[in-house]
Design a protein around this motif. Sequence first.
Motif, PDB file in Angstrom:
ATOM      1  N   GLY A   1       0.759  -1.136   0.180  1.00 60.49           N
ATOM      2  CA  GLY A   1      -0.078  -0.140  -0.101  1.00 60.49           C
ATOM      3  C   GLY A   1       0.860   1.326  -0.080  1.00 60.49           C
ATOM      4  O   GLY A   1       0.354   2.397  -0.066  1.00 60.49           O
ATOM      5  N   ARG A   2       2.165   1.160  -0.245  1.00 62.24           N
ATOM      6  CA  ARG A   2       2.816   2.236   0.087  1.00 62.24           C
ATOM      7  C   ARG A   2       2.921   3.174  -1.277  1.00 62.24           C
ATOM      8  O   ARG A   2       2.794   4.522  -1.074  1.00 62.24           O
ATOM      9  CB  ARG A   2       4.505   1.679  -0.028  1.00 62.24           C
ATOM     10  N   VAL A   3       2.585   2.665  -2.354  1.00 64.04           N
ATOM     11  CA  VAL A   3       2.271   3.637  -3.538  1.00 64.04           C
ATOM     12  C   VAL A   3       1.228   4.714  -3.303  1.00 64.04           C
ATOM     13  O   VAL A   3       1.189   5.743  -4.048  1.00 64.04           O
ATOM     14  CB  VAL A   3       2.161   2.538  -4.911  1.00 64.04           C
ATOM     15  N   PHE A   4      -0.048   4.056  -2.727  1.00 65.10           N
ATOM     16  CA  PHE A   4      -1.014   5.051  -2.470  1.00 65.10           C
ATOM     17  C   PHE A   4      -1.007   6.121  -1.680  1.00 65.10           C
ATOM     18  O   PHE A   4      -1.193   7.215  -1.578  1.00 65.10           O
ATOM     19  CB  PHE A   4      -2.166   4.140  -2.118  1.00 65.10           C
ATOM     20  N   ASP A   5       0.106   5.946  -0.473  1.00 60.98           N
ATOM     21  CA  ASP A   5       0.540   6.756   0.453  1.00 60.98           C
ATOM     22  C   ASP A   5       1.301   7.730  -0.312  1.00 60.98           C
ATOM     23  O   ASP A   5       1.165   8.966  -0.034  1.00 60.98           O
ATOM     24  CB  ASP A   5       1.022   6.314   1.726  1.00 60.98           C
ATOM     25  N   GLN A   6       2.358   7.374  -1.105  1.00 58.77           N
ATOM     26  CA  GLN A   6       3.173   8.541  -1.662  1.00 58.77           C
ATOM     27  C   GLN A   6       2.320   9.182  -2.711  1.00 58.77           C
ATOM     28  O   GLN A   6       2.882  10.275  -2.909  1.00 58.77           O
ATOM     29  CB  GLN A   6       4.327   7.381  -2.534  1.00 58.77           C
ATOM     30  N   ALA A   7       1.462   8.689  -3.425  1.00 57.65           N
ATOM     31  CA  ALA A   7       0.619   9.298  -4.214  1.00 57.65           C
ATOM     32  C   ALA A   7      -0.112  10.490  -3.740  1.00 57.65           C
ATOM     33  O   ALA A   7      -0.204  11.601  -3.976  1.00 57.65           O
ATOM     34  CB  ALA A   7      -0.331   8.336  -5.155  1.00 57.65           C
ATOM     35  N   VAL A   8      -0.801  10.226  -2.747  1.00 58.59           N
ATOM     36  CA  VAL A   8      -1.328  10.983  -1.598  1.00 58.59           C
ATOM     37  C   VAL A   8      -0.470  12.128  -1.192  1.00 58.59           C
ATOM     38  O   VAL A   8      -0.796  13.384  -1.296  1.00 58.59           O
ATOM     39  CB  VAL A   8      -2.192  10.549  -0.523  1.00 58.59           C
ATOM     40  N   ARG A   9       0.761  11.796  -0.657  1.00 67.24           N
ATOM     41  CA  ARG A   9       1.824  12.893  -0.250  1.00 67.24           C
ATOM     42  C   ARG A   9       2.191  13.675  -1.340  1.00 67.24           C
ATOM     43  O   ARG A   9       2.541  15.008  -1.550  1.00 67.24           O
ATOM     44  CB  ARG A   9       3.171  12.319   0.227  1.00 67.24           C
ATOM     45  N   LEU A  10       2.385  13.098  -2.592  1.00 67.91           N
ATOM     46  CA  LEU A  10       2.869  13.617  -3.930  1.00 67.91           C
ATOM     47  C   LEU A  10       1.817  14.789  -4.296  1.00 67.91           C
ATOM     48  O   LEU A  10       2.042  16.121  -4.660  1.00 67.91           O
ATOM     49  CB  LEU A  10       3.220  12.962  -5.041  1.00 67.91           C
ATOM     50  N   GLN A  11       0.688  14.396  -4.179  1.00 67.73           N
ATOM     51  CA  GLN A  11      -0.614  15.408  -4.864  1.00 67.73           C
ATOM     52  C   GLN A  11      -0.606  16.360  -3.822  1.00 67.73           C
ATOM     53  O   GLN A  11      -1.091  17.483  -4.167  1.00 67.73           O
ATOM     54  CB  GLN A  11      -1.896  14.511  -4.989  1.00 67.73           C
ATOM     55  N   SER A  12      -0.378  16.149  -2.458  1.00 71.87           N
ATOM     56  CA  SER A  12      -0.672  17.149  -1.725  1.00 71.87           C
ATOM     57  C   SER A  12       0.321  18.376  -1.607  1.00 71.87           C
ATOM     58  O   SER A  12       0.112  19.572  -1.269  1.00 71.87           O
ATOM     59  CB  SER A  12      -0.648  16.488   0.024  1.00 71.87           C
ATOM     60  N   ALA A  13       1.465  17.962  -2.113  1.00 75.76           N
ATOM     61  CA  ALA A  13       2.825  19.001  -2.264  1.00 75.76           C
ATOM     62  C   ALA A  13       2.914  19.539  -3.580  1.00 75.76           C
ATOM     63  O   ALA A  13       3.306  20.616  -3.847  1.00 75.76           O
ATOM     64  CB  ALA A  13       3.958  18.095  -1.979  1.00 75.76           C
TER      65      ALA A  13
END
Length: 280
Positions: A62-74
């Motif tokens: 599930g790491r890719v979804f957390d990374q996607a959320v953080r990237l989209q937030s920044a």
Amino acid sequence: MPETGPVLVDLRERGSGIPDALADAGLDVRLTHLPVGDYVLGPGLAVERKGPHDLGASIRDGRVFDQAVRLQSAFPQAVLLVEGEPRGIAEDAWRGAVCRLVEDGFTVLHSLDAEDSAAWVVRLAKRARRAAPTTPSLGPRRAPRHPSAQAEAMLSVVPGISTTMARSLLAAYGSLAAVAAAAPDGLRGHPGIGPVRANRLAEALHGGYVVPGDRDPEPPRPARGERPPRRWVLVEPEPAGEAQSFDRRAVALRALRSAPAGTQLVDGLTGEVSATAAAG
């Protein structure tokens, strides 16, 4: 205004060859530790690169979804660059995960290998620095005027909730207040809303406000796994024997040799028309 600052590259990417390609293209490259993303090409554009082994592992945990959320937030523009053929995971699983990222507003690009990835990153970096944008810049984005559009915008800033999903929720429940009243348990029956998205909506709509200085820091970036080979390779080729390359020239040559006698094929690399040898 075009971006003229340096291209920021995560230290874990220094052996990929992509930083060298960026430097060869005349860009100012700075290696650093990035808390999110592999390449920051401008204040509004970042790229996360996933090789064949890393993509499968990050989907399973599930790491890719957390990374996607953080990237989209920044960053307003977040790009996932999928390199090669994902391994260690079923095709339906990784394609489904990528489709989910696309639904959530993530831009996904595919490259053949590190060399092809470098070409993508260089092109994206150059476009971030072009003399004029492809669309006119009219200053800060204006807030939507219609109340329904405002409700859509409010929901769509929640990680994992795209504008399409926000519209679906509002159409099903009738109002933003009704969506908030149903969160989290009442939302889990809605198509595309599972426990994670339902809880994120509940936290955003019901959670108490925390000032920036008191918020928990972002989790550290996990270590990257084994680097992929430069070309796609079939681990167990058929027929058995040497490993089978999937670069464009090898694919074209195999197609030429396997075509029925008398067939004319166009070589995609040279543009020349070749006739297969007569059967005999």
